[in-house]
Write a protein that holds these residues in place. Structure first.
Motif, PDB file in Angstrom:
ATOM      1  N   GLN A 107      -4.357   5.876   7.729  1.00 35.68           N
ATOM      2  CA  GLN A 107      -3.102   6.620   7.682  1.00 35.68           C
ATOM      3  C   GLN A 107      -3.291   8.128   7.832  1.00 35.68           C
ATOM      4  O   GLN A 107      -2.349   8.831   8.177  1.00 35.68           O
ATOM      5  CB  GLN A 107      -2.355   6.312   6.379  1.00 35.68           C
ATOM      6  N   HIS A 108      -4.508   8.604   7.587  1.00 30.58           N
ATOM      7  CA  HIS A 108      -4.781  10.031   7.741  1.00 30.58           C
ATOM      8  C   HIS A 108      -5.541  10.334   9.041  1.00 30.58           C
ATOM      9  O   HIS A 108      -6.019  11.452   9.236  1.00 30.58           O
ATOM     10  CB  HIS A 108      -5.573  10.549   6.543  1.00 30.58           C
ATOM     11  N   TYR A 122      -7.088   1.641   4.396  1.00 38.16           N
ATOM     12  CA  TYR A 122      -5.699   1.973   4.733  1.00 38.16           C
ATOM     13  C   TYR A 122      -5.449   3.478   4.619  1.00 38.16           C
ATOM     14  O   TYR A 122      -4.784   4.074   5.468  1.00 38.16           O
ATOM     15  CB  TYR A 122      -4.724   1.214   3.835  1.00 38.16           C
ATOM     16  N   ASN A 123      -5.963   4.100   3.556  1.00 31.18           N
ATOM     17  CA  ASN A 123      -5.800   5.549   3.415  1.00 31.18           C
ATOM     18  C   ASN A 123      -6.477   6.291   4.564  1.00 31.18           C
ATOM     19  O   ASN A 123      -5.927   7.252   5.110  1.00 31.18           O
ATOM     20  CB  ASN A 123      -6.383   6.029   2.085  1.00 31.18           C
ATOM     21  N   GLU A 132     -11.039   2.167   0.907  1.00 34.78           N
ATOM     22  CA  GLU A 132      -9.869   2.996   1.209  1.00 34.78           C
ATOM     23  C   GLU A 132      -9.549   2.961   2.701  1.00 34.78           C
ATOM     24  O   GLU A 132      -9.160   3.972   3.278  1.00 34.78           O
ATOM     25  CB  GLU A 132     -10.084   4.438   0.755  1.00 34.78           C
ATOM     26  N   PHE A 170      -5.971  12.016  -0.396  1.00 35.53           N
ATOM     27  CA  PHE A 170      -7.140  11.380   0.219  1.00 35.53           C
ATOM     28  C   PHE A 170      -8.101  12.399   0.839  1.00 35.53           C
ATOM     29  O   PHE A 170      -9.305  12.398   0.556  1.00 35.53           O
ATOM     30  CB  PHE A 170      -6.684  10.376   1.286  1.00 35.53           C
ATOM     31  N   LYS A 171      -7.601  13.276   1.675  1.00 35.44           N
ATOM     32  CA  LYS A 171      -8.468  14.245   2.350  1.00 35.44           C
ATOM     33  C   LYS A 171      -9.123  15.204   1.360  1.00 35.44           C
ATOM     34  O   LYS A 171     -10.307  15.531   1.488  1.00 35.44           O
ATOM     35  CB  LYS A 171      -7.673  15.031   3.396  1.00 35.44           C
ATOM     36  N   HIS A 189       0.830  -1.210   0.000  1.00 35.22           N
ATOM     37  CA  HIS A 189       0.000   0.000   0.000  1.00 35.22           C
ATOM     38  C   HIS A 189       0.862   1.257   0.000  1.00 35.22           C
ATOM     39  O   HIS A 189       1.839   1.360   0.730  1.00 35.22           O
ATOM     40  CB  HIS A 189      -0.907   0.019   1.237  1.00 35.22           C
ATOM     41  N   HIS A 190       0.465   2.202  -0.836  1.00 39.66           N
ATOM     42  CA  HIS A 190       1.143   3.499  -0.881  1.00 39.66           C
ATOM     43  C   HIS A 190       0.132   4.579  -0.491  1.00 39.66           C
ATOM     44  O   HIS A 190      -0.915   4.712  -1.129  1.00 39.66           O
ATOM     45  CB  HIS A 190       1.712   3.767  -2.270  1.00 39.66           C
ATOM     46  N   SER A 191       0.454   5.316   0.540  1.00 39.15           N
ATOM     47  CA  SER A 191      -0.455   6.338   1.041  1.00 39.15           C
ATOM     48  C   SER A 191      -0.754   7.385  -0.035  1.00 39.15           C
ATOM     49  O   SER A 191       0.143   7.822  -0.755  1.00 39.15           O
ATOM     50  CB  SER A 191       0.151   7.016   2.271  1.00 39.15           C
ATOM     51  N   ASP A 192      -2.013   7.766  -0.139  1.00 33.66           N
ATOM     52  CA  ASP A 192      -2.459   8.746  -1.127  1.00 33.66           C
ATOM     53  C   ASP A 192      -2.569  10.122  -0.460  1.00 33.66           C
ATOM     54  O   ASP A 192      -3.456  10.349   0.372  1.00 33.66           O
ATOM     55  CB  ASP A 192      -3.806   8.316  -1.705  1.00 33.66           C
ATOM     56  N   SER A 193      -1.687  11.038  -0.836  1.00 33.18           N
ATOM     57  CA  SER A 193      -1.664  12.368  -0.217  1.00 33.18           C
ATOM     58  C   SER A 193      -2.896  13.192  -0.571  1.00 33.18           C
ATOM     59  O   SER A 193      -3.179  14.207   0.063  1.00 33.18           O
ATOM     60  CB  SER A 193      -0.402  13.122  -0.641  1.00 33.18           C
TER      61      SER A 193
END
Length: 371
Positions: free
Chosen positions: A253-254, A249-250, A247, A177-178, A171-175
Motif C-alpha cells: 500500500q505504500h 499489505y502495508n 507487513e 509504516f514508512k 486490513h487497515h493501512s498503517d500510516s
C-alpha cells in the motif's frame, strides 16, 4: 466437533487460519483442531502444527521428484496421525499433490472430506475431476469460473467467494509504516519473491539486479514468514535492500509498483490496487513439461479470472531483470499504461464480489455436518 485441517503452503495457512477463527467464533470450545499448517493456523487454534508448512512446500515437477522421500515421509506421518485423531471431518486447503492423496486415504477409512479452494484441475489434467468427485464429499470454490467448469463434469460445488477479499477488507493501512522502517520520504517498489525456497532462489537474484536501475526508488523485499533475515542476506549481498516481515499489505500500500512471484500474491496486489509485473521461474525441465500439459493461457490469478492480460507475465527466460525493468518503467512512468491496469483491477473487484468467504465456508461446513 473435531476438525483436522491441512494446508501445505503460506497462502493456505492464511485461509486456514481465517476458517479456524470463524469456526471457533461459532462453536467456541466445542471446536477442536488438529492441524498441518503454519504460524497463522497455530495462532488461530492455539495448537502446534503436527507438521509445519516450511517442511512441506515443494513446487515444480523436478523439485517434487528431488524431494520425493521427504514427501513420502510427510504423507505417512499425516496418515498415521489422521487415524489416531479420527476427526469428524477432514478439511483440506488447496495443495492438491499432497491433499488429494490424503483425501483418498481418509475416504477409504470413512472420514468425511471437505475441500476448501479447488485444485486447479482446470489448468491441467482435467481427468482428476473424476477422482475429486469420488473422494471429496463437498468442494468449496473461490474462483467464479470454477462453478461452470465443474458443472461440465456433472459435479455440484459451492462458490464461496475469495478469502483474499476477507483479508484485504480486514486490513487497515498503517500510516506510520514508512517512519517505523526508516523509509520516510522515499518512493517504494515492493519485491515479492515468493514463499518457497525454489521461487526465492531463482527470482530474488534477478530482483536484486533491479536496485541500481531505479535510483529514484527504494526497493523493499516482503519476507516470507517461514524464513529469517539471514536467508535473504545470502542473496542481497551489499545492496541497500531492506527485508520486512509480516507487513506485506502495508508494504504494497505504500509502494508505487511491485514485482510479484506468480501465485496468490498477484491477486492480493491487484485487490490492493498496486500496479505489478508478475514473474515466475522454475527448473527448466519443469517448465518444459508444464508448457506441454498446462491448458490455460495465463499463470497469474488476475489474468485467469479476467481472461485477458491485465498484468504482464514474465516466465522463465523472460523473467530476467532487463525485461522486468522495462515493465516497471512503464508502470512508473507511462500514465496510460498504469491507468489501464488500475481500471482492469476495478473490473476484477466487481467480478469477485464481496468479502465473507471464511464465514460462508464455516456455515456450509456446519450445515453439511448437521445432515
Amino acid at each position: 466437533m473435531k476438525y483436522y485441517v491441512i494446508a501445505g503452503e503460506s497462502s493456505g495457512d492464511l485461509h486456514g487460519a481465517r476458517l479456524i477463527e470463524e469456526l471457533r467464533k461459532r462453536q467456541g470450545a466445542d471446536a477442536q483442531f488438529r492441524i498441518v499448517g503454519g504460524d497463522r493456523m497455530e495462532q488461530a487454534c492455539g495448537e502446534r502444527a503436527m507438521l509445519h508448512v516450511r517442511d512441506m512446500s515443494f513446487m515444480g515437477f523436478i523439485e517434487v521428484l528431488l524431494n520425493i522421500k521427504s514427501i513420502a515421509k510427510n504423507l505417512r506421518t499425516v496418515k498415521e496421525d489422521l487415524l489416531a485423531y479420527r476427526p469428524d471431518v477432514l478439511i483440506l486447503i488447496d495443495f492438491p499433490g499432497f491433499n488429494l492423496k490424503i483425501a483418498s486415504f481418509a475416504k477409504h477409512h470413512d472420514i468425511k472430506v471437505f475441500y476448501y479452494i479447488s485444485p486447479k484441475v482446470w489448468a491441467w489434467n482435467t481427468g482428476r475431476v473424476k477422482t475429486i468427485k469420488r473422494i471429496v464429499d463437498h468442494l468449496f470454490c473461490i474462483l467464479p469460473f470454477e462453478v461452470d467448469f465443474y458443472k461440465q463434469w456433472d459435479m455440484k460445488v459451492d462458490y464461496v467467494g475469495n478469502p483474499l477479499l476477507d483479508a484485504v477488507a480486514l486490513h487497515h493501512s498503517d500510516s506510520t509504516f514508512k517512519i517505523r522502517h526508516g523509509l520516510e520520504g522515499k518512493k517504494l517498489i515492493a519485491l515479492l519473491p515468493g514463499s518457497r525456497k525454489m521461487e526465492i532462489s531463482k527470482l530474488l537474484p534477478e530482483m536484486v539486479k533491479l536496485v541500481n536501475l531505479f535510483p529514484g526508488h527504494q526497493m523493499v523485499i516482503a519476507g516470507a514468514p517461514n524464513f529469517d533475515k539471514g536467508y535473504y542476506d545470502a542473496y542481497i549481498g551489499g545492496h541497500d535492500l531492506p527485508v520486512i516481515f509480516d507487513e506485506t499489505y502495508n508494504l504494497l500500500q505504500h509502494s508505487e509498483a511491485a514485482v510479484v512471484a506468480s501465485g496468490t500474491a498477484t491477486l492480493e496486489t491487484a485487490l490492493l490496487d498496486i500496479p505489478q509485473v508478475v514473474v515466475y521461474k522454475a527448473n527448466p525441465i519443469s517448465i518444459a513439461i508444464g508448457r506441454r500439459v498446462i491448458k490455460v493461457k495465463y499463470i497469474s490469478l488476475v489474468n485467469l479470472i479476467m481472461d485477458e492480460e491485465v498484468v504482464k507475465e514474465l516466465i522463465q527466460e523472460d523473467a530476467n531483470y532487463r525485461y522486468i525493468a522495462n515493465e516497471l518503467n512503464l508502470l512508473l512512468n507511462d500514465g496510460t499504461h498504469r491507468l489501464k491496469m488500475l481500471a482492469a483491477y476495478k473490473r476484477l473487484r466487481d467480478v469477485m464480489g464481496k468479502p465473507g468467504a471464511s464465514k460462508k465456508v464455516a456455515e456450509l461446513i456446519e450445515r453439511y455436518l448437521a445432515k
